[in-house]
Design an enzyme around this catalytic site. Structure first.
Site, PDB file in Angstrom:
ATOM      1  N   GLU A  32       0.844  -1.199   0.000  1.00 38.34           N
ATOM      2  CA  GLU A  32       0.000   0.000   0.000  1.00 38.34           C
ATOM      3  C   GLU A  32       0.870   1.236   0.000  1.00 38.34           C
ATOM      4  O   GLU A  32       2.049   1.168   0.348  1.00 38.34           O
ATOM      5  CB  GLU A  32      -0.829   0.063   1.296  1.00 38.34           C
ATOM      6  N   CYS A  37      19.893  43.902  12.862  1.00 39.29           N
ATOM      7  CA  CYS A  37      19.159  43.796  11.597  1.00 39.29           C
ATOM      8  C   CYS A  37      20.115  44.089  10.436  1.00 39.29           C
ATOM      9  O   CYS A  37      20.788  45.120  10.444  1.00 39.29           O
ATOM     10  CB  CYS A  37      17.987  44.770  11.583  1.00 39.29           C
ATOM     11  N   LYS A  47      10.648   3.484   2.829  1.00 40.81           N
ATOM     12  CA  LYS A  47      10.469   4.926   2.624  1.00 40.81           C
ATOM     13  C   LYS A  47      11.167   5.352   1.339  1.00 40.81           C
ATOM     14  O   LYS A  47      12.305   4.953   1.076  1.00 40.81           O
ATOM     15  CB  LYS A  47      11.070   5.692   3.803  1.00 40.81           C
ATOM     16  N   CYS A  55      13.305  42.076  13.911  1.00 37.59           N
ATOM     17  CA  CYS A  55      13.822  43.442  13.936  1.00 37.59           C
ATOM     18  C   CYS A  55      12.682  44.311  14.447  1.00 37.59           C
ATOM     19  O   CYS A  55      11.621  44.378  13.819  1.00 37.59           O
ATOM     20  CB  CYS A  55      14.229  43.896  12.537  1.00 37.59           C
ATOM     21  N   ASP A  99       1.424  10.347   3.987  1.00 34.66           N
ATOM     22  CA  ASP A  99       2.187  11.209   4.880  1.00 34.66           C
ATOM     23  C   ASP A  99       1.279  12.254   5.521  1.00 34.66           C
ATOM     24  O   ASP A  99       1.258  13.416   5.133  1.00 34.66           O
ATOM     25  CB  ASP A  99       3.320  11.883   4.079  1.00 34.66           C
TER      26      ASP A  99
HETATM   27  S1  IVH Z   1      -0.333   0.353   9.022  1.00 39.67           S
HETATM   28  C1  IVH Z   1       0.607  -1.690  13.060  1.00 39.67           C
HETATM   29  N1  IVH Z   1      -0.536   1.441   6.634  1.00 39.67           N
HETATM   30  O1  IVH Z   1       2.806   5.168   9.146  1.00 39.67           O
HETATM   31  C2  IVH Z   1       0.602  -1.037  11.719  1.00 39.67           C
HETATM   32  N2  IVH Z   1       0.411   2.761   8.367  1.00 39.67           N
HETATM   33  O2  IVH Z   1       5.114   4.189  11.165  1.00 39.67           O
HETATM   34  C3  IVH Z   1      -0.261   0.139  11.659  1.00 39.67           C
HETATM   35  N3  IVH Z   1       0.973   5.065   7.677  1.00 39.67           N
HETATM   36  O3  IVH Z   1       1.570   5.450  12.389  1.00 39.67           O
HETATM   37  C4  IVH Z   1       0.022   1.072  10.558  1.00 39.67           C
HETATM   38  N4  IVH Z   1       0.315   4.872   5.587  1.00 39.67           N
HETATM   39  O4  IVH Z   1       0.440   6.811  10.585  1.00 39.67           O
HETATM   40  C5  IVH Z   1      -0.133   1.626   7.901  1.00 39.67           C
HETATM   41  N5  IVH Z   1      -0.861   2.270   4.466  1.00 39.67           N
HETATM   42  C6  IVH Z   1      -0.446   2.447   5.731  1.00 39.67           C
HETATM   43  C7  IVH Z   1       0.090   3.685   6.183  1.00 39.67           C
HETATM   44  C8  IVH Z   1       0.516   3.805   7.517  1.00 39.67           C
HETATM   45  C9  IVH Z   1       0.820   5.696   6.506  1.00 39.67           C
HETATM   46  C10 IVH Z   1       1.556   5.701   8.884  1.00 39.67           C
HETATM   47  C11 IVH Z   1       0.757   5.526  10.139  1.00 39.67           C
HETATM   48  C12 IVH Z   1       1.652   4.859  11.125  1.00 39.67           C
HETATM   49  C13 IVH Z   1       3.000   5.082  10.531  1.00 39.67           C
HETATM   50  C14 IVH Z   1       3.850   3.862  10.829  1.00 39.67           C
END
Ligand code: IVH
Length: 669
Positions: free
Chosen positions: A110, A403, A309, A421, A114
């Site tokens: 997936e 300044c 990432k 300033c 962000d």
């Molecule tokens: S699953 C136990 N799926 O990334 C797993 N997290 O470091 C639960 N995030 O805190 C998270 N996209 O805020 C999952 N497709 C996705 C995500 C996702 C963004 C974020 C989420 C989480 C952080 C994990």
């Protein structure tokens, strides 16, 4: 059909239309028809307060009730994911899973959104709670704010959902909304959000959900938790959630081999640049819940998932010099001047260093090799120093103490990272910045004066402050380089036209800190003219709807300065409008004489301020809380349940917006 049955029917229809429009992107009725159904529902709900339902689609507009957030314990802790920037580690993860399971498995890939994570609880198909991640164990109850997000279903559709379950996902601010918001903040002299993630989490923590509603947040859901989920597959469960009305990304994909996983990563790394919101990687999850359970968790994160990432686009280059820019509000921003370097399609020569703390944190020296990144941010920034590449230590970068433009010693206010300033009156970039703001389209709209002309007019001493715009003569201007007779006449004519600009925009144009266009409008309506506003005390300012301590303080500070009082006097003499104009055709009457009226909720035809004005113009008094002596409540949408209860207990009449307007019309006949 009785009105109660009709309310239920309308709610269901509107939930479906919302889902078609916001989640599926394919509306089946026109906006006008939608609005008509919504109005019908609002009217019926107003007439039947006992049918109050916190999940009614009419409550999407948010409430203006301010409250502290309640802390809520998460039923299942909100863990984070192990993450990596390396493909090898992704392959290692795949092998580890393979060895541990020793049977066939699928990986669901997936997007990694962000934004800021959220956990939603549904009971009997209704949204009951939305909680932020917080520290993972407990978070803030931001239900009222999340309800304003149109893609979050308040009531589920279809069938087969568990009686109670949680669904987690990410609240996002789309790029377009983010850019618009920052533009507004820049106009109001407010600090900009660095990226959509900060903007989304900042917005979710606002106390006033009607402001949240205006910010058009979005939400993607990616994790279901509960005892009786429909399937053993994570992917299949999300597909079910899609049918219940949730916004689920349609880019997710099930892979069986590591090659398929890499193909997905490559495809999304290219495609993500075209998405309307920020993503920072890919999440890989073992699809079967049974297999997830077998793999289990470490103390911090699941063994069945990992985040890959994307490399933030970054480059390394040499720091040659640090210069300092002074903005309209006096904020001094350090800027790194760099050896030109190619970064995501553009050549970067300058990058923001933000503030003195960052310079200190990096222990920055001239000649250092620095990392430059263009992440979600608009302006590239320095994210670190390659100390290993330091073969000679250049001069240490120390934040300036005076300044760079006018030599005034800089100040730093308590709790703020920025240096200022304080020489507002005669620091050139502050003056030029204020003039630029003053002539801008949303302010006085003197569009024939652009930044270059301002520079010229200022450098030649023709305009030393805003008010000079109205006294400068075409003959003075004509002799400037690159300025002909025609442009000179255009400028003075545009200045003359701007005398028609209404008071609220004049007030915005003055450039008082934190007073953006909306705040200026509120202040103009509340005080009527500049003299009353100048005389207003801190408490009187704070008593105005949506004006808090920060704005009240800024207004007081502005008018405490003689220079500013003098400026206002000069502008008055030039003929600018410094009082609101009575709306035409709105007569005064005494039809509400002696009546105490409470305004509550959010309105469709007029703003709260306008209703307050109407009450006062017609002899009534607007009061804050419901009591025995309240004559009636002017009730908008989403009136707070406690007010409603109190009104019912005391038998205070509820008057809808339309009824109220009707009453006033009676005054004119
Ligand atoms: S699953 C136990 N799926 O990334 C797993 N997290 O470091 C639960 N995030 O805190 C998270 N996209 O805020 C999952 N497709 C996705 C995500 C996702 C963004 C974020 C989420 C989480 C952080 C994990």
């Amino acid at each position: 059909m009785d009105s109660k049955a009709r309310i239920l029917e309308l709610r269901e229809q509107l939930h479906n239309h919302n889902h078609n429009y916001y989640v599926l992107n394919s509306p089946t009725i026109s906006d006008v028809d939608f609005d008509m159904l919504m109005r019908e529902l609002q009217d019926l709900e107003a007439a039947n307060p006992d049918m109050y339902d916190p999940n009614s689609p009419s409550l999407r507009v948010g409430s203006d009730i301010t409250k502290e957030f309640k802390q809520v314990q998460h039923k299942y802790p909100m863990l984070s994911l192990g993450n990596t920037y390396s493909r090898e580690e992704v392959a290692d993860f795949f092998d580890r899973v393979k060895r541990a399971l020793n049977e066939d498995f699928e990986i669901c890939c997936e997007l990694k959104f962000d934004g800021t994570s959220i956990s939603l609880t549904y009971a009997d198909g209704k949204l009951v709670r939305a909680v932020t991640r917080g520290d993972g164990e407990k978070g803030d109850d931001v239900t009222a704010n999340v309800k304003t997000i149109r893609t979050v279903p308040l009531v589920l559709s279809g069938s087969g959902y568990p009686a109670e379950f949680e669904i987690r996902g990410e609240v996002l601010m789309p790029w377009g909304v983010f850019e618009r918001l920052n533009e507004e903040r820049a106009n109001a002299g407010e600090q900009l959000f660095a990226n959509p993630r900060n903007a989304a989490s900042g917005t979710l923590k606002l106390q006033d959900s009607s402001v949240v509603a205006k910010r058009s947040l979005d939400a993607y859901l990616y994790f279901l938790l509960g005892e009786e989920l429909p399937a053993d597959g994570h992917y299949e469960n999300l597909e079910a959630a899609r049918r219940w009305g949730f916004k689920i990304s349609d880019t997710m994909c099930k892979c069986r081999t590591i090659d398929e996983v890499f193909a997905f990563i490559d495809k999304m790394d290219a495609e993500r640049k075209n998405l309307p919101f920020a993503t920072d990687g890919i999440v890989l999850k073992v699809n079967s819940l049974r297999q997830q359970k077998n793999l289990g968790y470490t103390a911090k994160s699941p063994r069945w998932a990992i985040a890959y990432k994307f490399q933030a686009e970054s480059a390394v280059t040499r720091l040659n010099e640090v210069s300092y820019q002074v903005g309209r509000t006096g904020v001094v921003t350090p800027v790194a001047n760099l050896d030109p370097v190619q970064l995501s399609g553009t050549v970067v020569k300058r990058a923001s260093l933000h503030n003195a703390d960052i310079i200190e944190k990096f222990d920055l020296h001239i000649g250092d090799m620095v990392y430059v990144e263009k992440g979600g941010e608009i302006i590239p920034k320095i994210t670190g120093v390659d100390t290993a590449a330091r073969f000679m230590l250049g001069e240490k970068v120390r934040f300036i103490t005076r300044c760079p433009e006018c030599g005034t010693p800089l100040v730093r206010y308590d709790g703020e990272a920025a240096h200022y300033c304080p020489n507002e009156a005669s620091c050139p970039p502050q003056i030029k910045g204020r003039i630029e703001h003053f002539v801008s389209r949303e302010a006085m709209n003197i569009d024939s004066i652009g930044p270059e002309t301002i520079e010229q007019l200022y450098n030649y001493g023709l305009i030393k402050n805003i008010a000079d715009i109205y006294t400068v003569q075409p003959e003075d201007l004509m002799f400037l380089p690159r300025m002909g007779e025609k442009s000179a006449l255009n400028i003075t004519a545009a200045a003359k036209d701007s005398l028609q600009v209404p008071f609220e925009r004049v007030l915005f144009a003055l450039g008082i800190r934190f007073v953006g266009a909306t705040v200026a409008k509120r202040l103009a309506r509340a005080f009527g003219n500049i003299d009353a506003l100048m005389a207003a005390t801190f408490d009187e300012l704070k008593a105005v709807d949506e004006i808090g301590e920060r704005i009240a303080g800024a207004v007081r500070a502005f008018f405490a300065k003689d220079d500013n009082i003098q400026l206002v006097e000069q502008l008055k003499a030039a003929g600018l409008k410094f009082e609101i104009e009575e709306e035409q055709g709105v007569e005064k009457s005494d039809i509400l004489n002696g009546q105490s009226i409470v305004i509550s909720g959010v309105f469709t035809h007029h703003s709260r301020d306008e209703y307050k004005e109407m009450i006062e113009r017609n002899g009534g008094k607007n009061v804050g809380s419901v009591s025995k002596s309240t004559s009636f409540i002017l009730m908008g949408e989403n009136m707070g349940p406690s007010k409603l209860e109190k009104a019912q207990k005391l038998g205070v009449r509820l008057v809808t917006e339309d009824e109220f307007l009707h009453i006033l019309q009676g005054s004119e006949s």
